[in-house]
Each structure stands twice: as structure tokens, then as C-alpha cells.
Scaffold this motif. Structure first.
Motif, short mmCIF file in Angstrom:
data_model
loop_
_atom_site.label_atom_id
_atom_site.label_comp_id
_atom_site.label_asym_id
_atom_site.label_seq_id
_atom_site.Cartn_x
_atom_site.Cartn_y
_atom_site.Cartn_z
N GLU A 96 0.81 -1.21 0.10
CA GLU A 96 -0.08 -0.13 0.07
C GLU A 96 0.93 1.18 0.08
N TRP A 97 1.94 1.31 0.59
CA TRP A 97 2.97 2.10 0.86
C TRP A 97 3.47 2.45 -0.72
N TYR A 99 2.32 2.25 -3.47
CA TYR A 99 1.27 2.80 -4.46
C TYR A 99 0.81 4.01 -4.00
N GLU A 100 1.40 4.43 -2.85
CA GLU A 100 1.20 5.89 -2.79
C GLU A 100 2.14 6.80 -3.46
N TYR A 101 3.07 6.10 -4.30
CA TYR A 101 4.17 6.97 -4.84
C TYR A 101 3.87 6.41 -6.46
N LYS A 115 8.17 13.12 -4.56
CA LYS A 115 7.16 13.22 -3.20
C LYS A 115 7.72 12.21 -2.09
N ASP A 119 8.74 13.07 1.72
CA ASP A 119 8.10 12.62 2.87
C ASP A 119 9.19 11.82 3.87
N SER A 160 6.57 1.48 6.25
CA SER A 160 6.13 3.07 6.31
C SER A 160 6.92 4.02 6.23
N THR A 161 6.52 5.35 5.95
CA THR A 161 7.38 6.22 6.18
C THR A 161 8.25 6.39 7.39
#
Length: 280
Positions: A96-97, A99-101, A115, A119, A160-161
Motif C-alpha cells: 500500500e505504501w 502505491y502511494e508513490y 514526493k 516524505d 511505512s514512511t
């Protein structure tokens, strides 16, 4: 007469004993007798007859301790699974992380990379991004594929970030290990070059050398000047690898440089140029 009196007295004693035996037998049936030799174990009748012991009324301190113990027990039951869940790497969260980018593609491109860098709080040209690319075994500068992301972030246990931010110091520390640094340095050549070219163009080579050696090799500024005024337009892999060896083994005054050694011509010319410059 004497015999009759004796018989009467005996019969009287027997009658009395029979009465006593009968009374004892009746008491025994009613469980009202005590067993001889078992004084330490009261009968059931005695147990029922004994008044119940009064429980000690708990003090305020006891109430608070018991309440706190129950609360702690409940808290631990709910806390433990939550901690395990947060500490465990999740491939689903990592995907999921990604596909945020990446958007709808299976690759993080230049826009997504910009991006991503924002982050995690790192400039794209920061050397830590090169270390991260090495960890992901990324094949093209400015791009992370889905497979590279999942494999590399999995090895770092980052999904995660926040987790990656917490790993940045570790990634920087990798550069302090000479063996790892050499691997990253060699990786950087193939990572930065155009895939249809066998060499690095000179501008890209200077940028990568500055990123890797600019802060640790005191001669880098003059070597960079040499490259700028030289005839060279590209740097091949043999030249690239020998520059690292040169920076690690040759004295700053170049006094231990062997011109007859197996150094590439590029470095022979640099040493000659530098010495002439020092003499003028």
C-alpha cells in the motif's frame, strides 16, 4: 441370702451398662460422639455448629492494589497483540505504501520519487538515497520497481514512511564500513550510467564522485578540476574503480604514487598535471 444379693447387684450393673451402651449407640447414630484418637479432626456436626469465620475487611490500600492489578492484567491483554502487530513487518502495508508513490503503475517514477523524498525528509541528491537504492538493488536511477521495493524494504523491515525515517541513520552508517562502501561505489557506476552505454558521461561521473568521495577525499576538488579541463568525455568502469583505490592508498602529496604501476592513464595524467601545478 448373700448369693441373692450378689445376683441382684450384678443384674443391676448389667442393666446400667446396657442402658449406657444403648445411649452411646443412639448418640453415635446421631453423629454426636467424638471419635477417640481423632481429636485433631472435628466431626461434620462440629463443623456445621461452628460459626463462620468473618472475612477481614479489605483496607483502602488493598482495594486500590486489587483494582490496579485487574487493570494491569486487562491492559496487558490488549497491549501485547497491538505491540506485536506494530513491530511485525507487513507486506500488505508495504505494498500500500508503494502505491502511494507509484499510482496505477508498478514503478515509482520521477514524480513519485520526488514526493517520496519529501516524505522521508531527504534530498534526492543525498548520498543516503544512493545507499537506499543499493539496498533495493534498483537498476535505474530515479526509479523503483514494485519487485525492487518489496524485496529491499522487506530486507530493511520498513513498511511505512516512519519506519524508513527511523532507518536513515543506519543507512548512513553503512558508508562507514569500508567493504560496504566499496560495494556501493561499484554499484553506483552501473546505477548511474545509461543502460545502452558502457561508460559514464563525464558530468554524471563528477556528480557521483562528489557524492561518494567529496567529503572524505581531500584531493577530490583538484581531481574534479583536472577532469573539467581534461580531454575526457566519459569514464569507464576500470577508471572508476581505480579512482577509489587511488583515493585510499596514495598520499596527499602523491609521494608514493608509482608511475610504472598498473594505474590507468587517466590517473597518470592527473598526477603529472597536479605536480606541474604545484611547481608553477
Amino acid at each position: 441370702m448373700h448369693s441373692d444379693a450378689a445376683n441382684f447387684q450384678l443384674n443391676s450393673h448389667l442393666t446400667t451398662l446396657a442402658s449406657i451402651h444403648k445411649i452411646h449407640h443412639t448418640l453415635h447414630r446421631l453423629n454426636l460422639t467424638e471419635d477417640v484418637g481423632q481429636d485433631s479432626h472435628p466431626s461434620a456436626c462440629c463443623s456445621r455448629a461452628m460459626p463462620p469465620r468473618k472475612k477481614r475487611r479489605p483496607s483502602a490500600g488493598d482495594d486500590m492494589s486489587a483494582k490496579k492489578s485487574r487493570q494491569d492484567s486487562v491492559f496487558r491483554k490488549h497491549e501485547a497483540p497491538q505491540i506485536r502487530e506494530e513491530e511485525t513487518f507487513s507486506s500488505k502495508r508495504c505494498l500500500e505504501w508503494f502505491y502511494e508513490y507509484a499510482g496505477y503503475d508498478d514503478v515509482v517514477g520521477p514524480e513519485g520519487m520526488e514526493k517520496f523524498c519529501e516524505d522521508i525528509g531527504v534530498e534526492p541528491e543525498n548520498v543516503v538515497m544512493l545507499v537506499l537504492a543499493w539496498k533495493l538493488d534498483a537498476q535505474n536511477m530515479g526509479y523503483f520497481t514494485l519487485q525492487e521495493w518489496l524485496r529491499g524494504m522487506g530486507s530493511l523491515q520498513c513498511d511505512s514512511t516512519e519506519r524508513l525515517r527511523n532507518s536513515l541513520d543506519y543507512l548512513r552508517s553503512v558508508l562507514n564500513d569500508s567493504t560496504s562502501f566499496k560495494l556501493i561505489y561499484r554499484y553506483a557506476f552501473d546505477f548511474a550510467r545509461e543502460k545502452d552505454q558502457r561508460s559514464l558521461d563525464l558530468n554524471t561521473a563528477k556528480c557521483m564522485l562528489g557524492l561518494l568521495l567529496g567529503k572524505t577525499w581531500p584531493l577530490f576538488p583538484v581531481f574534479n578540476q583536472f577532469l573539467e579541463q581534461s580531454k575526457y568525455k566519459v569514464i569507464n568502469k576500470d577508471q572508476w574503480c581505480n579512482v577509489l583505490e587511488f583515493s585510499r592508498t596514495i598520499n596527499l602529496d602523491l609521494s608514493n604514487y608509482d608511475e610504472d604501476g598498473a594505474w590507468p592513464v587517466l590517473l597518470d595524467e592527473f598526477v603529472e598535471w597536479y605536480k606541474e601545478r604545484q611547481m608553477s
